[in-house]
Design a protein around this motif. Structure first.
Motif, mmCIF file in Angstrom:
data_model
loop_
_atom_site.group_PDB
_atom_site.id
_atom_site.type_symbol
_atom_site.label_atom_id
_atom_site.label_comp_id
_atom_site.label_asym_id
_atom_site.label_seq_id
_atom_site.Cartn_x
_atom_site.Cartn_y
_atom_site.Cartn_z
ATOM 1 N N MET A 1 0.810 -1.213 0.000
ATOM 2 C CA MET A 1 0.000 0.000 0.000
ATOM 3 C C MET A 1 0.850 1.272 0.000
ATOM 4 O O MET A 1 0.354 2.353 -0.294
ATOM 5 C CB MET A 1 -0.950 0.008 1.192
ATOM 6 C CG MET A 1 -1.871 -1.218 1.259
ATOM 7 S SD MET A 1 -2.713 -1.595 -0.304
ATOM 8 C CE MET A 1 -3.963 -0.330 -0.322
ATOM 9 N N GLY A 2 2.138 1.140 0.303
ATOM 10 C CA GLY A 2 3.027 2.288 0.253
ATOM 11 C C GLY A 2 3.429 2.674 -1.151
ATOM 12 O O GLY A 2 3.991 3.743 -1.367
ATOM 13 N N SER A 3 3.148 1.799 -2.094
ATOM 14 C CA SER A 3 3.417 2.102 -3.500
ATOM 15 C C SER A 3 2.100 2.432 -4.181
ATOM 16 O O SER A 3 1.220 1.578 -4.298
ATOM 17 C CB SER A 3 4.074 0.900 -4.191
ATOM 18 O OG SER A 3 4.024 1.038 -5.595
ATOM 19 N N LYS A 4 1.949 3.669 -4.635
ATOM 20 C CA LYS A 4 0.717 4.037 -5.329
ATOM 21 C C LYS A 4 0.535 3.175 -6.580
ATOM 22 O O LYS A 4 -0.597 2.842 -6.954
ATOM 23 C CB LYS A 4 0.737 5.525 -5.688
ATOM 24 C CG LYS A 4 0.516 6.456 -4.509
ATOM 25 C CD LYS A 4 0.411 7.894 -4.973
ATOM 26 C CE LYS A 4 0.002 8.823 -3.831
ATOM 27 N NZ LYS A 4 1.022 8.914 -2.790
ATOM 28 N N ALA B 1 4.023 10.885 -7.154
ATOM 29 C CA ALA B 1 5.114 10.024 -6.697
ATOM 30 C C ALA B 1 4.510 8.742 -6.152
ATOM 31 O O ALA B 1 3.626 8.779 -5.299
ATOM 32 C CB ALA B 1 5.928 10.735 -5.618
ATOM 33 N N SER B 2 4.981 7.606 -6.644
ATOM 34 C CA SER B 2 4.412 6.330 -6.212
ATOM 35 C C SER B 2 4.574 6.127 -4.712
ATOM 36 O O SER B 2 3.707 5.559 -4.056
ATOM 37 C CB SER B 2 5.081 5.174 -6.972
ATOM 38 O OG SER B 2 4.531 3.938 -6.583
ATOM 39 N N ALA B 3 5.690 6.616 -4.171
ATOM 40 C CA ALA B 3 5.946 6.453 -2.739
ATOM 41 C C ALA B 3 5.554 7.686 -1.947
ATOM 42 O O ALA B 3 5.932 7.843 -0.801
ATOM 43 C CB ALA B 3 7.427 6.153 -2.513
ATOM 44 N N ILE C 1 -9.455 5.470 -10.432
ATOM 45 C CA ILE C 1 -9.394 6.479 -11.488
ATOM 46 C C ILE C 1 -8.538 5.942 -12.630
ATOM 47 O O ILE C 1 -7.521 5.268 -12.405
ATOM 48 C CB ILE C 1 -8.777 7.784 -10.954
ATOM 49 C CG1 ILE C 1 -9.537 8.279 -9.729
ATOM 50 C CG2 ILE C 1 -8.758 8.868 -12.025
ATOM 51 C CD1 ILE C 1 -8.837 9.400 -8.987
ATOM 52 N N GLY C 2 -8.913 6.269 -13.869
ATOM 53 C CA GLY C 2 -8.113 5.863 -15.013
ATOM 54 C C GLY C 2 -6.748 6.527 -15.008
ATOM 55 O O GLY C 2 -6.604 7.678 -14.593
ATOM 56 N N GLY C 3 -5.716 5.785 -15.469
ATOM 57 C CA GLY C 3 -4.376 6.362 -15.475
ATOM 58 C C GLY C 3 -3.338 5.389 -15.959
ATOM 59 O O GLY C 3 -3.645 4.403 -16.650
ATOM 60 N N TYR C 4 -2.087 5.630 -15.601
ATOM 61 C CA TYR C 4 -0.963 4.756 -15.964
ATOM 62 C C TYR C 4 -0.206 4.391 -14.701
ATOM 63 O O TYR C 4 0.231 5.265 -13.943
ATOM 64 C CB TYR C 4 -0.020 5.465 -16.941
ATOM 65 C CG TYR C 4 1.246 4.673 -17.217
ATOM 66 C CD1 TYR C 4 1.203 3.517 -17.985
ATOM 67 C CD2 TYR C 4 2.470 5.077 -16.675
ATOM 68 C CE1 TYR C 4 2.359 2.781 -18.224
ATOM 69 C CE2 TYR C 4 3.623 4.344 -16.912
ATOM 70 C CZ TYR C 4 3.566 3.201 -17.684
ATOM 71 O OH TYR C 4 4.694 2.459 -17.918
ATOM 72 N N GLN C 5 -0.046 3.103 -14.451
ATOM 73 C CA GLN C 5 0.687 2.603 -13.296
ATOM 74 C C GLN C 5 1.657 1.499 -13.706
ATOM 75 O O GLN C 5 1.836 0.519 -13.009
ATOM 76 C CB GLN C 5 -0.271 2.106 -12.207
ATOM 77 C CG GLN C 5 -1.345 1.144 -12.674
ATOM 78 C CD GLN C 5 -2.568 1.845 -13.233
ATOM 79 O OE1 GLN C 5 -2.781 3.038 -13.014
ATOM 80 N NE2 GLN C 5 -3.385 1.121 -13.979
ATOM 81 N N GLY C 6 2.289 1.692 -14.874
ATOM 82 C CA GLY C 6 3.204 0.681 -15.411
ATOM 83 C C GLY C 6 4.613 0.813 -14.880
ATOM 84 O O GLY C 6 4.971 1.770 -14.192
ATOM 85 N N THR C 7 5.438 -0.168 -15.250
ATOM 86 C CA THR C 7 6.828 -0.203 -14.781
ATOM 87 C C THR C 7 7.746 0.691 -15.599
ATOM 88 O O THR C 7 8.791 1.130 -15.105
ATOM 89 C CB THR C 7 7.369 -1.643 -14.824
ATOM 90 O OG1 THR C 7 7.235 -2.150 -16.160
ATOM 91 C CG2 THR C 7 6.603 -2.542 -13.864
ATOM 92 N N GLU C 8 7.397 0.951 -16.869
ATOM 93 C CA GLU C 8 8.233 1.801 -17.721
ATOM 94 C C GLU C 8 8.132 3.241 -17.244
ATOM 95 O O GLU C 8 7.045 3.827 -17.232
ATOM 96 C CB GLU C 8 7.791 1.691 -19.183
ATOM 97 C CG GLU C 8 7.917 0.293 -19.765
ATOM 98 C CD GLU C 8 9.359 -0.192 -19.792
ATOM 99 O OE1 GLU C 8 10.259 0.648 -20.017
ATOM 100 O OE2 GLU C 8 9.591 -1.391 -19.583
#
Length: 658
Positions: A115-118, A161-163, A133-140
């Protein structure tokens, strides 16, 4: 054997004091940790024992996990409560506690990490069926990929920021041409704040409400929610006012949001206190924002409407006990509202403030709770968050809670440094806030030109009070009596009172009766100083009696003028004040000075390079935020007096532009 008996609190300030209050009331011994900057802090004085864990910078103290665990072992603490911020959502720290045989008062390291990583938490929530919500949460994470995904999502969008947390590493982007610059800023801020520059992108919801659900789980598989909180009043994505319940909540919507929060908690087998945050749009649709795996700053409003002590629940759960209540036993009574008191200057774009707390006297009243970590004489340093404390009020109705809170905000005396106190009072008095009609855009929409966002110019009455106090102080040096201070009362005294670069001239005539006739510009006031003891002054002004908190020392007057403070100087004997001020103003147009204590984290120019007005020159980091410092004129860099990594003081000259 009991699970634990001595609790080390791995935090500082108001939350460390608040945790100690419950822990000690339940019979636990407490251990405080402190940096060099906090050696005499309130949380240190309240604890049974205290351990120094390093220098002032957070990386060397409150973020130094090894030092904190060592402090627990040396003091015999068998449990650690992390509070919020710092290491509270650090999975590696929770794991290290477990390996050291110390109970970590919080969820599992696995839940914290996910849960600490968005980015990862959003993926998990989509799998669990929680609205997102629609978006981008990829690794690239390269710029080209983020730019391409931004075009797919559409504008406006959010860079996150993911964190991240607390508004850091968070940027709203309206147009494609802004994207690369905002990505760079978000990455830099996230890396400095969290040690990770991983980002996600999300479609921006326009004017939503920020509503969160308080979860609680135990080690026996029980999971419940304790109502919701509305945290929509924000600036720069940082919460300013929180309340419970949400003013627009219905029973059906609460059930739906509560069920979604339970899905989120069950997806990670959640144990302890946690909060699932949602955005609620104008159609009544809600979307997962993030989950905080810790106690929230705003937990007091939930405590006041439920009658529960959430810290006590945390300790019970960590000790292996089941939750004290079932879902159907949770009752919400009345309404509670909280404001956050920050050391910041709203008139200077909310610039964090540092300095000595000359006076602190919170207004404790019936139905009002004040959580703080302040002591008179302490220094608010640039190393930590500018939150000074929280003022919370509870009432049978929302309006009763609001009214009580407004009075408490107006009456809490803080002298020595600027705060957001005037802004808080103005927010609480705004008609749309009173009506409960607001969104996360409230401050941006209604407070772009509010009086509390401009420097407070002292009124004629406030200047008259200052002159009376300066006069009384001067007279007391030469006489033990307050009456008959001057032999010739018909001859007026002239005072020159200054506030930063401004200055006012007053004429004061003292009468044998003890009354003072004071003229400020075209306004005449009759004033009588009834009593003063160095902390409070009772005055009668034009027939009305009032009390004022103050501190007067060496020609410097700090005066509390409900709400908020003034810092005024007696410049009567300064013969060359006007010329000095004009010289300072002229020089400042060519000199860049530090707006506060902090560290230089970026130098973007070199000596001899041309610059234009508004160009970014340096970046200063203070109180966990980055502050861009820009040129006020066109010119050429004459000299740079700082280097990357330098610690600088407020008003220190950083560079000169010719």
């Amino acid at each position: 054997m009991p699970a634990f008996s001595k609790i080390l609190i791995a935090n500082r300030g108001e939350i460390a004091c608040r945790i100690q209050r419950t822990a000690q009331a339940l019979g636990y011994r407490t251990v405080a940790v402190f940096s060099d900057a906090d050696a005499n802090a309130r949380h240190v004085q309240l604890a049974d024992e205290a351990v120094n864990i390093g220098p002032a910078p957070v990386q060397q103290s409150y973020l130094n996990a090894a030092a904190i665990i060592d402090a627990a072992q040396r003091s015999g603490a068998d449990a650690i409560h992390p509070g919020y911020g710092f290491l509270s959502e650090n999975a590696a720290f929770a794991t290290a506690c477990k390996k050291a045989g110390i109970t970590f008062i919080g969820p599992s390291p696995e839940a914290i990490e996910l849960m600490g990583s968005k980015r990862l938490s959003k993926i998990a929530m989509l799998v669990a069926g929680v609205p997102c919500i629609g978006g981008y949460q990829g690794t690239e994470q390269d710029n080209a990929t983020l730019s391409r995904e931004a075009e797919r999502i559409g504008y406006p969008l959010m860079i996150k920021a993911s964190a991240g947390g607390g508004g850091r590493g968070l940027r709203l982007v309206h147009e494609a041409r802004e994207l690369r610059k905002q990505i760079r800023t978000a990455r830099s801020e996230a890396l400095h704040a969290f040690g990770s520059d991983e980002l996600i992108l999300e479609q921006a919801l326009i004017e939503p409400r920020h509503v969160e659900i308080q979860l609680f789980g135990d080690q026996h598989g029980n999971l419940i929610y304790l109502g919701e909180r509305d945290c929509s009043i924000q600036r720069r994505h940082q919460k300013v006012i929180e309340e419970a319940p949400c003013p627009v909540m219905t029973a059906e919507l609460r059930q739906a949001m509560g069920d979604a929060a339970l899905k989120a908690g069950r997806a990670v087998h959640y144990v302890g206190a946690g909060t699932v945050e949602f955005l609620l749009d104008q159609r009544g649709q809600f979307y997962f924002l993030e989950m905080n795996t810790r106690l929230q700053v705003e937990h007091p409003v939930t405590e006041l409407i439920t009658g529960l002590d959430l810290v006590a629940w945390q300790l019970h759960v960590a000790a292996g006990l089941p939750l004290p209540l079932r879902q159907e036993q949770v009752e919400l009574k009345g309404h509670a509202i909280e404001v956050r008191l920050y050391a910041e200057d709203p008139a200077e774009d909310f610039l964090p403030q540092t300095g000595e707390v000359v006076r602190w006297e919170p207004a404790v009243q019936n139905g009002v709770r004040i959580d703080h970590g302040l002591l008179e004489g302490q220094t608010v340093s640039p190393f930590y968050d500018p939150l000074l404390g929280k003022i919370i009020a509870h009432g049978a109705t929302r309006e009763e809670a609001r009214r009580k809170l407004l009075r408490a905000v107006e009456d809490s005396v803080l002298l020595g440094l600027q705060s957001n106190q005037r802004l808080l009072a103005n927010l609480l008095e705004h008609p749309q806030f009173i009506a409960g009609e607001f969104s996360t855009a409230f401050i941006a929409q209604h407070f772009t030109d509010a009086p509390s966002l401009h420097p407070h110019t002292p009124t004629a009455e406030e200047l008259a009070i200052a002159a009376a106090l300066f006069y009384q102080h001067s007279a007391s040096i030469h006489s033990t009596a307050l009456a008959g201070w001057r032999n010739n009362a018909s001859v007026p005294l002239h005072y020159r009172i200054g506030q930063e670069d401004a200055q006012w001239t007053l004429e004061l005539t003292a009468l044998p009766s003890g009354h003072l006739h004071i003229q400020v510009a075209e306004k005449k006031l009759e004033l009588k100083l009834l009593d003063s003891d160095g902390r409070w002054a009772s005055l009668e002004i034009n027939g009305i009696r009032r009390r004022y908190a103050y501190r007067l020392e060496a020609g410097q007057l700090w005066l509390f003028t409900r709400p908020g403070s003034l810092h005024l100087c007696d410049q009567t004997r300064a013969a060359l004040v006007n010329s000095q001020f004009s010289s300072q103003v002229s020089v400042s147009t060519h000199t860049l000075k530090a707006p506060m204590d902090g560290a230089i984290v970026d130098v973007l120019v070199s000596e001899g390079s041309p610059v234009s007005k508004g160009q970014l020159l340096l970046v200063l980091e203070a109180m966990k935020m980055e502050h861009p410092l820009k040129s006020g004129i066109d010119g050429v860099i004459k000299c740079i007096q700082v280097r990357l990594g330098d610690q600088v003081k407020n008003r220190q000259i950083l560079l000169e532009v010719e």
